[in-house]
Scaffold this active site. Structure first.
Site, PDB file in Angstrom:
ATOM      1  N   ASP A   1       3.660  -5.678   4.182  1.00 19.45           N
ATOM      2  CA  ASP A   1       3.180  -5.327   5.392  1.00 19.45           C
ATOM      3  C   ASP A   1       1.474  -5.545   5.349  1.00 19.45           C
ATOM      4  O   ASP A   1       0.945  -5.557   3.992  1.00 19.45           O
ATOM      5  CB  ASP A   1       3.238  -3.831   5.848  1.00 19.45           C
ATOM      6  CG  ASP A   1       2.691  -2.866   4.653  1.00 19.45           C
ATOM      7  OD1 ASP A   1       2.968  -3.063   3.481  1.00 19.45           O
ATOM      8  OD2 ASP A   1       2.060  -1.896   5.142  1.00 19.45           O
TER       9      ASP A   1
ATOM     10  N   GLU B   1       2.756   0.271   2.774  1.00 25.99           N
ATOM     11  CA  GLU B   1       1.942   0.461   1.867  1.00 25.99           C
ATOM     12  C   GLU B   1       0.445   0.657   2.658  1.00 25.99           C
ATOM     13  O   GLU B   1      -0.472   1.497   2.443  1.00 25.99           O
ATOM     14  CB  GLU B   1       1.635  -0.626   0.712  1.00 25.99           C
ATOM     15  CG  GLU B   1       0.705  -0.052  -0.642  1.00 25.99           C
ATOM     16  CD  GLU B   1      -0.747  -0.385  -0.267  1.00 25.99           C
ATOM     17  OE1 GLU B   1      -1.495   0.226  -0.984  1.00 25.99           O
ATOM     18  OE2 GLU B   1      -1.061  -1.174   0.721  1.00 25.99           O
TER      19      GLU B   1
END
Length: 385
Positions: free
Chosen positions: A75, A140
């Site tokens: 991500d 994250e």
């Protein structure tokens, strides 16, 4: 133009617009590459009330000890205004020896480099005498609730035991090989509310002004020395991010004042001990005031992996490939390594962090290949005993 497997995989990942918590096909790219050489793969979706569902990938080859894991995330943060980018932030264009795109450095380049290193190892040797695995999350850059922390719990419940882990965060300051992170400071947010009594400025005896009180508290906490630092950590620091009264009438004594702060703390402190110290300083600064203190939940704890044989193995690989002896550091923000340290010793080593989260984020092509070479040497030496 020919390009290495690591660079080709980096570009393929960048072209997936996986703005947290969206996956946008990024985990498919990693899973497909690993499955092609025999990795066992698992896609695991975690959810929690009030938070988005997150797709995660666990992949492994081999069995038993020693078990070397690589952890990372696919991500990315939002790109912002695309017009301010030199190229489309998800086009993965190459120019001037660099790959441009959101996530190039943080941290799709590292995910690609480790995957390419692992593929090369398996093609040369087959499955290792031990276990090589990947823990890849899409959480994250977000709230970090449905990602690595739950993936680790899931893996342990399946019987996985990790001996060592490398996280591919962009640790290097300016040159590949200049820094390895062996720990991180923790993070704690706080909110202060001083409750006074509203009134007319001409009649202060009928009011209680919270402005001087919040000023005393801000000064006391800002000037308080939490510690002097430790062997591997800088001193802890508390910084105020906002002070608000919100009073638009110049002739009115306000009824309340608020302030918010963040503490980046070292291994002297736990969340609980730090909260106690902050409350103590506030009581001393404003003993008779009506003050409320709130600490939002945080999973950002301080941690350290003390240098040892695994650290030396990674240092040797970095030195051999880059010619640099990396500094062992605990600086910077938080990372998912804070969860992994509860399972095994963990180090962080990735690309440079010069352009992370910025417009025109990019990674040097030579650095992606160099990082792949470092990871490849680590894997070779690790499983050679």
């Amino acid at each position: 133009m020919s390009q290495s497997p690591a660079v080709a995989l980096t570009r393929e990942l960048i072209r997936c617009p996986s703005v947290t918590p969206a996956d946008a096909g990024a985990l498919d790219v990693v899973e497909k590459a690993l499955k092609a050489v025999g990795f066992e793969t698992h896609r695991v979706v975690f959810s929690d009330a009030g938070t988005p569902d997150v797709d995660n990938l666990f992949a492994k080859i081999g069995s038993g000890a020693p078990h070397l894991a690589f952890a990372g995330h696919t991500d990315v943060v939002p790109p912002g205004d695309p017009a301010r980018w030199r190229f489309d932030p998800f086009a993965a264009e190459i120019a001037d020896g660099r790959v441009y795109g959101r996530g190039a450095s943080d941290m799709k380049g590292a995910v690609a480099a480790f995957a390419a290193a692992a593929l090369g190892y398996v093609e040369r040797h087959g499955a290792p005498k031990g276990t090589l695995s990947f823990l890849i999350t899409g959480d994250e850059e977000g709230v970090s609730i449905n990602g690595t922390v739950k993936l680790l719990e899931w893996a342990r419940a399946r019987g996985e035991r990790f001996d060592h882990c490398i996280v591919g965060e962009p640790t290097n300051v300016s040159t590949l090989g200049d820094m390895i992170k062996i720990g991180r400071r923790g993070s704690l947010n706080g909110r202060i509310r001083v409750i006074g009594k509203q009134g007319h400025v001409a009649y202060p005896h009928r009011a209680e002004n919270p402005a001087p009180i919040i000023a005393h508290i801000v000064a006391a906490l800002s000037g308080h020395e939490l510690d002097k630092g430790t062997t591997h950590f800088e001193r802890s620091n508390l910084e105020f991010s906002t002070i608000d009264i919100g009073n638009k009438a110049v002739n009115v004594i306000p009824g309340e004042a608020r302030a918010e702060f963040n503490v980046r703390f070292n291994d002297v402190w736990t969340h609980d001990s730090l909260k106690d110290r902050i409350r103590q300083v506030i009581r001393q600064a404003a003993p008779n005031a009506n003050v409320e203190v709130e600490f939002p939940p945080s999973n950002a704890v301080s941690f350290i992996t003390k240098p040892g044989a695994f650290t030396e193995l990674v240092i040797e690989a970095v030195r051999r490939v880059t010619g640099h002896t990396p500094e062992l550091s605990t600086t910077g923000g938080t990372s998912d390594a804070r969860f992994i340290v509860n399972y095994c010793p963990v180090l962080e080593f990735g690309l440079t962090n010069e352009t992370i989260h910025a417009f025109d984020e990019n990674a040097r092509v030579a650095d992606i290949d160099g990082l792949c070479a470092v990871y490849a040497r680590v894997i070779e030496r690790y499983f050679a005993g």
